[in-house]
Design a protein around this motif. Sequence first.
Motif, mmCIF file in Angstrom:
data_model
loop_
_atom_site.group_PDB
_atom_site.id
_atom_site.type_symbol
_atom_site.label_atom_id
_atom_site.label_comp_id
_atom_site.label_asym_id
_atom_site.label_seq_id
_atom_site.Cartn_x
_atom_site.Cartn_y
_atom_site.Cartn_z
ATOM 1 N N ASN A 54 0.845 -1.181 0.000
ATOM 2 C CA ASN A 54 0.000 0.000 0.000
ATOM 3 C C ASN A 54 0.892 1.247 0.000
ATOM 4 O O ASN A 54 1.700 1.446 0.895
ATOM 5 C CB ASN A 54 -0.867 -0.068 1.267
ATOM 6 C CG ASN A 54 -1.835 1.064 1.371
ATOM 7 O OD1 ASN A 54 -1.558 2.170 0.975
ATOM 8 N ND2 ASN A 54 -2.979 0.755 1.929
ATOM 9 N N ALA A 55 0.760 2.101 -0.998
ATOM 10 C CA ALA A 55 1.612 3.288 -1.103
ATOM 11 C C ALA A 55 1.489 4.179 0.134
ATOM 12 O O ALA A 55 2.464 4.785 0.566
ATOM 13 C CB ALA A 55 1.255 4.074 -2.354
ATOM 14 N N GLY A 56 0.319 4.286 0.707
ATOM 15 C CA GLY A 56 0.135 5.088 1.918
ATOM 16 C C GLY A 56 0.900 4.528 3.093
ATOM 17 O O GLY A 56 1.369 5.271 3.956
ATOM 18 N N GLY A 57 1.051 3.226 3.130
ATOM 19 C CA GLY A 57 1.795 2.595 4.216
ATOM 20 C C GLY A 57 3.254 2.987 4.207
ATOM 21 O O GLY A 57 3.846 3.260 5.255
ATOM 22 N N ALA A 58 3.862 3.058 3.038
ATOM 23 C CA ALA A 58 5.269 3.448 2.943
ATOM 24 C C ALA A 58 5.464 4.861 3.482
ATOM 25 O O ALA A 58 6.418 5.133 4.220
ATOM 26 C CB ALA A 58 5.750 3.347 1.498
ATOM 27 N N ALA A 59 4.559 5.766 3.158
ATOM 28 C CA ALA A 59 4.659 7.145 3.650
ATOM 29 C C ALA A 59 4.530 7.187 5.164
ATOM 30 O O ALA A 59 5.247 7.938 5.832
ATOM 31 C CB ALA A 59 3.588 8.016 2.991
ATOM 32 N N VAL A 60 3.631 6.387 5.718
ATOM 33 C CA VAL A 60 3.448 6.356 7.168
ATOM 34 C C VAL A 60 4.717 5.855 7.851
ATOM 35 O O VAL A 60 5.186 6.448 8.826
ATOM 36 C CB VAL A 60 2.226 5.504 7.572
ATOM 37 C CG1 VAL A 60 2.200 5.249 9.073
ATOM 38 C CG2 VAL A 60 0.940 6.188 7.132
ATOM 39 N N PHE A 61 5.308 4.793 7.342
ATOM 40 C CA PHE A 61 6.502 4.259 7.992
ATOM 41 C C PHE A 61 7.718 5.171 7.798
ATOM 42 O O PHE A 61 8.582 5.236 8.673
ATOM 43 C CB PHE A 61 6.747 2.808 7.582
ATOM 44 C CG PHE A 61 5.782 1.881 8.271
ATOM 45 C CD1 PHE A 61 5.995 1.503 9.586
ATOM 46 C CD2 PHE A 61 4.637 1.443 7.634
ATOM 47 C CE1 PHE A 61 5.083 0.687 10.255
ATOM 48 C CE2 PHE A 61 3.725 0.625 8.288
ATOM 49 C CZ PHE A 61 3.942 0.248 9.599
ATOM 50 N N ASP A 62 7.762 5.923 6.702
ATOM 51 C CA ASP A 62 8.795 6.961 6.579
ATOM 52 C C ASP A 62 8.590 8.031 7.650
ATOM 53 O O ASP A 62 9.548 8.509 8.261
ATOM 54 C CB ASP A 62 8.761 7.606 5.186
ATOM 55 C CG ASP A 62 9.334 6.718 4.101
ATOM 56 O OD1 ASP A 62 10.015 5.715 4.426
ATOM 57 O OD2 ASP A 62 9.093 7.025 2.915
ATOM 58 N N ALA A 63 7.332 8.415 7.882
ATOM 59 C CA ALA A 63 7.024 9.413 8.915
ATOM 60 C C ALA A 63 7.346 8.874 10.306
ATOM 61 O O ALA A 63 7.817 9.620 11.169
ATOM 62 C CB ALA A 63 5.564 9.839 8.818
ATOM 63 N N VAL A 64 7.098 7.591 10.545
ATOM 64 C CA VAL A 64 7.448 6.972 11.829
ATOM 65 C C VAL A 64 8.943 7.128 12.086
ATOM 66 O O VAL A 64 9.360 7.500 13.187
ATOM 67 C CB VAL A 64 7.038 5.479 11.858
ATOM 68 C CG1 VAL A 64 7.706 4.732 13.000
ATOM 69 C CG2 VAL A 64 5.526 5.350 11.943
ATOM 70 N N ASP A 65 9.753 6.874 11.079
ATOM 71 C CA ASP A 65 11.195 7.007 11.218
ATOM 72 C C ASP A 65 11.580 8.452 11.544
ATOM 73 O O ASP A 65 12.404 8.709 12.435
ATOM 74 C CB ASP A 65 11.880 6.544 9.926
ATOM 75 C CG ASP A 65 13.384 6.513 10.044
ATOM 76 O OD1 ASP A 65 13.904 5.909 11.003
ATOM 77 O OD2 ASP A 65 14.043 7.106 9.170
#
Length: 135
Positions: A54-65
């Motif tokens: 899910n493309a949105g998931g990658a953005a969320v995990f980048d934000a988590v980092d």
Amino acid sequence: MADCAFCAVVAGEHDVYVLREDDATLAFLDENPARKGHTVVIPKTHREELLGGNAGGAAVFDAVDAVAADLRRALDPDGFSVFYTSGSMVGSIRHGHVHVVPREAGDDVSLALERSALDHDAAADLAARIRDAEH
């Protein structure tokens, strides 16, 4: 999405303490924190699932980092617990989200998992099945 608490946050209908925001994600302090700095990271677009390509998931995990780096600079914790739950196990808020919890040695946060020894034959079969399912 109607009746989604996190969509209301994104729409500005519910006040939160924002730590970080970009076009795709929003990170804010949890209203019921387990520890000082406990942060929730969400996609701005309603989606229940963040994993599985899910493309949105990658953005969320980048934000988590990025949030973890911000929290490390501000709070100097001993470490972090980061957790995400999906599917029917998620609870009352069906908008995908990740918790980032700064940790200190000896704190009272418990995220223990009951564990057992790996069955190597079963693991070999499972690994092959997962590799075969890639395509």
